[in-house]
Design an enzyme around this catalytic site. Structure first.
Site, short mmCIF file in Angstrom:
data_model
loop_
_atom_site.label_atom_id
_atom_site.label_comp_id
_atom_site.label_asym_id
_atom_site.label_seq_id
_atom_site.Cartn_x
_atom_site.Cartn_y
_atom_site.Cartn_z
N ARG A 1 -0.21 -9.37 12.57
CA ARG A 1 -1.46 -7.91 12.01
C ARG A 1 -1.37 -8.89 10.80
O ARG A 1 -2.63 -9.21 10.45
CB ARG A 1 0.00 -7.60 11.35
CG ARG A 1 0.48 -7.07 12.51
CD ARG A 1 2.18 -6.00 12.05
NE ARG A 1 1.98 -5.13 10.81
CZ ARG A 1 2.79 -5.24 10.06
NH1 ARG A 1 3.89 -5.30 10.21
NH2 ARG A 1 3.23 -3.98 9.11
N ARG B 1 11.31 -1.29 11.11
CA ARG B 1 9.99 -0.65 11.64
C ARG B 1 10.57 -1.92 12.38
O ARG B 1 10.22 -3.22 11.98
CB ARG B 1 8.68 -0.94 10.88
CG ARG B 1 8.29 0.28 10.47
CD ARG B 1 6.99 0.34 9.87
NE ARG B 1 5.52 -0.28 9.70
CZ ARG B 1 4.49 -0.58 9.10
NH1 ARG B 1 4.99 -0.07 7.73
NH2 ARG B 1 4.16 -0.80 9.68
N LYS C 1 0.54 -0.96 -0.12
CA LYS C 1 0.07 -0.26 -0.10
C LYS C 1 0.68 1.16 0.24
O LYS C 1 0.42 2.44 -0.84
CB LYS C 1 -0.95 0.43 1.05
CG LYS C 1 -2.25 -1.71 1.10
CD LYS C 1 -2.70 -0.94 2.43
CE LYS C 1 -2.08 -1.22 3.49
NZ LYS C 1 -1.00 -2.55 4.19
N ARG D 1 -10.01 0.28 8.53
CA ARG D 1 -9.17 -1.15 8.59
C ARG D 1 -10.43 -1.66 9.55
O ARG D 1 -9.97 -2.64 10.03
CB ARG D 1 -7.76 -1.62 8.96
CG ARG D 1 -7.64 -0.57 9.95
CD ARG D 1 -6.00 -0.43 9.93
NE ARG D 1 -5.01 -1.64 9.92
CZ ARG D 1 -3.60 -1.45 9.85
NH1 ARG D 1 -3.44 -0.27 8.81
NH2 ARG D 1 -2.83 -2.10 9.39
N ARG E 1 12.42 -5.41 3.88
CA ARG E 1 11.52 -4.07 4.09
C ARG E 1 12.70 -2.75 5.27
O ARG E 1 12.81 -3.21 5.92
CB ARG E 1 9.97 -3.45 4.54
CG ARG E 1 10.15 -2.36 5.41
CD ARG E 1 8.20 -2.13 4.02
NE ARG E 1 7.45 -2.63 6.15
CZ ARG E 1 6.01 -2.33 6.59
NH1 ARG E 1 6.05 -2.39 5.45
NH2 ARG E 1 5.75 -3.21 7.06
P1 AP5 Z 1 4.62 -1.35 1.43
O1 AP5 Z 1 4.19 -0.67 0.79
O2 AP5 Z 1 5.00 -1.00 2.93
O3 AP5 Z 1 3.38 -2.56 2.46
P2 AP5 Z 1 2.70 -1.96 3.31
O4 AP5 Z 1 0.97 -2.59 3.06
O5 AP5 Z 1 1.89 0.02 3.40
O6 AP5 Z 1 2.55 -2.36 4.98
P3 AP5 Z 1 2.91 -1.97 6.25
O7 AP5 Z 1 3.27 -2.63 6.93
O8 AP5 Z 1 3.08 -0.31 5.98
O9 AP5 Z 1 1.12 -1.85 6.21
P4 AP5 Z 1 0.04 -1.81 7.66
O10 AP5 Z 1 -1.30 -1.87 7.09
O11 AP5 Z 1 0.37 -3.05 8.11
O12 AP5 Z 1 0.58 -0.67 8.86
P5 AP5 Z 1 0.37 0.50 8.93
O13 AP5 Z 1 1.38 1.60 9.08
O14 AP5 Z 1 -0.23 0.86 8.16
O15 AP5 Z 1 5.66 -2.92 1.36
C1 AP5 Z 1 6.42 -3.92 2.63
C2 AP5 Z 1 7.26 -3.86 2.08
O16 AP5 Z 1 7.90 -5.28 0.30
C3 AP5 Z 1 8.00 -3.03 1.04
O17 AP5 Z 1 9.60 -3.29 1.76
C4 AP5 Z 1 8.33 -2.63 0.12
O18 AP5 Z 1 9.23 -2.53 -0.52
C5 AP5 Z 1 7.82 -4.19 -1.04
N1 AP5 Z 1 7.16 -4.79 -2.09
C6 AP5 Z 1 6.06 -3.62 -2.06
N2 AP5 Z 1 4.95 -3.80 -3.37
C7 AP5 Z 1 6.41 -5.06 -3.67
C8 AP5 Z 1 6.18 -5.84 -4.88
N3 AP5 Z 1 5.18 -5.87 -6.09
N4 AP5 Z 1 6.92 -6.86 -4.63
C9 AP5 Z 1 7.61 -6.47 -3.97
N5 AP5 Z 1 8.27 -6.43 -2.90
C10 AP5 Z 1 6.82 -5.46 -3.01
O19 AP5 Z 1 0.27 0.89 10.25
C11 AP5 Z 1 0.73 0.02 11.70
C12 AP5 Z 1 0.22 0.14 12.46
O20 AP5 Z 1 -0.95 1.21 12.93
C13 AP5 Z 1 -0.77 -1.30 13.01
O21 AP5 Z 1 -0.54 -2.61 13.13
C14 AP5 Z 1 -2.20 -0.56 13.91
O22 AP5 Z 1 -1.22 -0.67 14.92
C15 AP5 Z 1 -1.63 0.83 13.79
N6 AP5 Z 1 -2.81 1.32 13.21
C16 AP5 Z 1 -2.45 1.84 11.75
N7 AP5 Z 1 -3.51 2.19 10.81
C17 AP5 Z 1 -4.77 2.28 11.61
C18 AP5 Z 1 -6.31 2.05 11.86
N8 AP5 Z 1 -6.96 2.47 10.36
N9 AP5 Z 1 -6.99 1.38 12.73
C19 AP5 Z 1 -6.49 1.13 13.86
N10 AP5 Z 1 -4.89 0.93 13.94
C20 AP5 Z 1 -4.16 1.48 12.87
ZN ZN Z 2 2.54 0.76 4.77
#
Ligand code: AP5
Ligand code: ZN
Length: 214
Positions: free
Chosen positions: A167, A156, A13, A88, A123
């Site tokens: 997760r 991270r 994402k 989410r 990552r």
């Molecule tokens: P990346 O692009 O970083 O993936 P992502 O989908 O953004 O993953 P996140 O881990 O950031 O998602 P998340 O939803 O768990 O975390 P968030 O920060 O929102 O890609 C991942 C890796 O793969 C990278 O190394 C990238 O280079 C690689 N990659 C990408 N595309 C690729 C491809 N096509 N091929 C190969 N490699 C590829 O949330 C973190 C925490 O915050 C949550 O756990 C929660 O505690 C809290 N939080 C955030 N939002 C909320 C909410 N709305 N409600 C409640 N808690 C929340």
């Molecule tokens: Zn992300």
């Protein structure tokens, strides 16, 4: 244009958000990045969120909904925005409807769990901007450094394998139901819904998403 990026942790994402944001000139609203900024700044919100995030759990709906409502009200969101990591849970999606915030297009990025566990170990992120890299699949120009600022990249705290699996469990339990939620909304003509195979290369996913959003 108002877009939601839906997908498991590590589906890509944040990676795709960078390209979509530049292509369509709309701001990315990443709730994860906003929370990490609060953690770094040591605000009361950050202190509360840190424990929850490090354990791979979700922070409370009320807290997140308040944060997003405040962000969407800012001037730069007038022409649209890209939501990354929100909603989410069903209550978060309901809050959007209750506040009259319509969505033009929901983009689902689909990647199997095992592929995600493999990806997360490689990552690296730039804490200042949230820019995301992968040591093999999307490496920075200079090893360990952000392309734009040259600053250090970090791992991270929630990317340890056990936390990633936690997760993913929470994703399947609480976030996956949004696939049906928005599928139904699309069937009723109230948004568009497109699903993409996130196991393709970063640039192939970007090209497909940009085409669908045109
Ligand atoms: P990346 O692009 O970083 O993936 P992502 O989908 O953004 O993953 P996140 O881990 O950031 O998602 P998340 O939803 O768990 O975390 P968030 O920060 O929102 O890609 C991942 C890796 O793969 C990278 O190394 C990238 O280079 C690689 N990659 C990408 N595309 C690729 C491809 N096509 N091929 C190969 N490699 C590829 O949330 C973190 C925490 O915050 C949550 O756990 C929660 O505690 C809290 N939080 C955030 N939002 C909320 C909410 N709305 N409600 C409640 N808690 C929340
Ligand atoms: Zn992300």
């Amino acid at each position: 244009m108002r877009i939601i990026l839906l997908g498991a942790p590590g589906a890509g994402k944040g990676t795709q958000a960078q390209f979509i944001m530049e292509h369509f000139g709309i701001p990315q609203i990443s709730t994860g990045d906003m929370l990490r900024a609060a953690v770094k700044a040591g605000t009361p919100l950050g202190l509360e969120a840190k424990k929850v995030m490090d354990a791979g759990q979700l922070v409370s709906d009320d807290l997140i909904i308040g944060l997003v409502k405040e962000r969407i009200a800012q001037d730069d969101c007038a022409k649209g925005f890209l939501l990354d990591g929100f909603p989410r849970t069903i209550p978060q999606a309901d809050a959007m409807v209750a506040n009259g915030i319509a969505i033009d297009h929901v983009i689902e990025i689909d990647v199997p769990d095992e592929e995600i566990v493999k990806r997360m170990s490689g990552r690296r992120v730039h804490p200042g901007s949230g820019r995301t890299y992968h040591v093999v699949f999307n490496p920075p120009k200079v090893e360990g450094k952000d392309d734009v600022t040259g600053e250090e990249l970090v791992i991270r705290p929630d990317d340890e394998e056990a936390t990633v699996r936690k997760r993913l469990d929470i994703y399947h339990e609480q976030t996956k139901p949004l696939v049906d939620y928005y599928g139904k909304m699309a069937a009723e003509g109230n948004t568009k819904y497109s699903k993409f195979d996130g196991t393709q290369s970063v640039s192939d996913v970007t090209a497909a998403v940009v085409e669908a959003l045109k």
